[in-house]
Motif scaffolding. Structure first.
Motif, mmCIF file in Angstrom:
data_model
loop_
_atom_site.group_PDB
_atom_site.id
_atom_site.type_symbol
_atom_site.label_atom_id
_atom_site.label_comp_id
_atom_site.label_asym_id
_atom_site.label_seq_id
_atom_site.Cartn_x
_atom_site.Cartn_y
_atom_site.Cartn_z
ATOM 1 N N SER A 48 -26.515 10.388 13.376
ATOM 2 C CA SER A 48 -27.546 10.463 14.398
ATOM 3 C C SER A 48 -28.778 11.138 13.832
ATOM 4 O O SER A 48 -28.686 11.948 12.906
ATOM 5 C CB SER A 48 -27.036 11.262 15.593
ATOM 6 O OG SER A 48 -28.045 11.385 16.563
ATOM 7 N N ALA A 90 -26.152 9.380 21.268
ATOM 8 C CA ALA A 90 -26.645 8.662 22.443
ATOM 9 C C ALA A 90 -25.475 8.402 23.394
ATOM 10 O O ALA A 90 -24.315 8.590 23.039
ATOM 11 C CB ALA A 90 -27.299 7.349 22.022
ATOM 12 N N LYS A 91 -25.763 7.971 24.588
ATOM 13 C CA LYS A 91 -24.714 7.791 25.611
ATOM 14 C C LYS A 91 -23.582 6.880 25.154
ATOM 15 O O LYS A 91 -22.417 7.227 25.238
ATOM 16 C CB LYS A 91 -25.328 7.232 26.890
ATOM 17 C CG LYS A 91 -26.347 8.129 27.514
ATOM 18 C CD LYS A 91 -25.787 8.754 28.736
ATOM 19 C CE LYS A 91 -26.877 9.579 29.402
ATOM 20 N NZ LYS A 91 -26.434 10.854 29.772
ATOM 21 N N LEU A 92 -23.909 5.690 24.664
ATOM 22 C CA LEU A 92 -22.880 4.742 24.238
ATOM 23 C C LEU A 92 -22.142 5.266 23.011
ATOM 24 O O LEU A 92 -20.911 5.172 22.934
ATOM 25 C CB LEU A 92 -23.507 3.380 23.933
ATOM 26 C CG LEU A 92 -22.542 2.259 23.590
ATOM 27 C CD1 LEU A 92 -21.542 2.043 24.713
ATOM 28 C CD2 LEU A 92 -23.307 0.974 23.317
ATOM 29 N N GLY A 93 -22.868 5.852 22.068
ATOM 30 C CA GLY A 93 -22.239 6.412 20.877
ATOM 31 C C GLY A 93 -21.282 7.542 21.205
ATOM 32 O O GLY A 93 -20.180 7.628 20.659
ATOM 33 N N GLN A 94 -21.695 8.430 22.110
ATOM 34 C CA GLN A 94 -20.827 9.539 22.530
ATOM 35 C C GLN A 94 -19.550 9.009 23.171
ATOM 36 O O GLN A 94 -18.455 9.503 22.897
ATOM 37 C CB GLN A 94 -21.541 10.433 23.544
ATOM 38 C CG GLN A 94 -22.594 11.317 22.954
ATOM 39 C CD GLN A 94 -23.296 12.140 24.033
ATOM 40 O OE1 GLN A 94 -22.989 12.049 25.217
ATOM 41 N NE2 GLN A 94 -24.248 12.934 23.604
ATOM 42 N N ALA A 95 -19.693 8.007 24.013
ATOM 43 C CA ALA A 95 -18.519 7.430 24.679
ATOM 44 C C ALA A 95 -17.581 6.798 23.662
ATOM 45 O O ALA A 95 -16.357 6.939 23.761
ATOM 46 C CB ALA A 95 -18.962 6.400 25.717
ATOM 47 N N TYR A 96 -18.137 6.102 22.674
ATOM 48 C CA TYR A 96 -17.329 5.451 21.652
ATOM 49 C C TYR A 96 -16.588 6.478 20.802
ATOM 50 O O TYR A 96 -15.399 6.337 20.527
ATOM 51 C CB TYR A 96 -18.205 4.543 20.802
ATOM 52 C CG TYR A 96 -17.444 3.628 19.881
ATOM 53 C CD1 TYR A 96 -16.382 2.860 20.333
ATOM 54 C CD2 TYR A 96 -17.795 3.528 18.543
ATOM 55 C CE1 TYR A 96 -15.683 2.019 19.492
ATOM 56 C CE2 TYR A 96 -17.104 2.686 17.687
ATOM 57 C CZ TYR A 96 -16.048 1.941 18.170
ATOM 58 O OH TYR A 96 -15.356 1.118 17.327
ATOM 59 N N SER A 110 -15.749 9.546 21.660
ATOM 60 C CA SER A 110 -14.697 10.137 22.501
ATOM 61 C C SER A 110 -13.499 9.209 22.623
ATOM 62 O O SER A 110 -12.351 9.644 22.530
ATOM 63 C CB SER A 110 -15.242 10.456 23.891
ATOM 64 O OG SER A 110 -16.176 11.487 23.816
ATOM 65 N N TYR A 111 -13.760 7.929 22.837
ATOM 66 C CA TYR A 111 -12.680 6.953 22.950
ATOM 67 C C TYR A 111 -11.850 6.891 21.671
ATOM 68 O O TYR A 111 -10.624 6.916 21.716
ATOM 69 C CB TYR A 111 -13.257 5.577 23.266
ATOM 70 C CG TYR A 111 -12.212 4.489 23.247
ATOM 71 C CD1 TYR A 111 -11.381 4.277 24.339
ATOM 72 C CD2 TYR A 111 -12.034 3.698 22.115
ATOM 73 C CE1 TYR A 111 -10.404 3.302 24.313
ATOM 74 C CE2 TYR A 111 -11.059 2.717 22.082
ATOM 75 C CZ TYR A 111 -10.248 2.529 23.175
ATOM 76 O OH TYR A 111 -9.271 1.562 23.137
ATOM 77 N N VAL A 149 -19.763 6.075 13.038
ATOM 78 C CA VAL A 149 -20.444 5.566 14.223
ATOM 79 C C VAL A 149 -21.913 5.954 14.146
ATOM 80 O O VAL A 149 -22.236 7.140 14.079
ATOM 81 C CB VAL A 149 -19.822 6.149 15.515
ATOM 82 C CG1 VAL A 149 -20.575 5.666 16.742
ATOM 83 C CG2 VAL A 149 -18.353 5.795 15.605
#
Length: 69
Positions: A38, A16-22, A24-25, A11
């Motif tokens: 990153s 970043a916010k979207l990357g962290q969420a992805y 975690s998912y 990833v």
């Protein structure tokens, strides 16, 4: 790591916010090993996750880091 047969997802923008969420998912909902790329360093916070500091705008750095995965 190259000899292991496992599901691997890389990833970009992982801190970043979207990357962290992805990240975690993926870790919570699948049996994947996730490598986050990153420009900023981040210690591993999730199981089956590794963060690699890498600037995607620098082609030589990308080749060097990806070849180690």
């Amino acid at each position: 790591m190259k000899n292991k047969k496992e599901n691997l997802i890389i990833v970009s923008g992982a801190t970043a916010k979207l990357g962290q969420a992805y990240v975690s998912y993926l870790v919570k909902n699948n049996s994947f090993k996730v490598i986050g790329l990153s420009r900023k360093h981040r210690n591993t916070l999730e199981d089956n996750t590794e963060y690699v500091r890498c600037d995607l705008m620098n082609k030589n750095e990308v080749y060097k880091k990806i070849s180690k995965i």
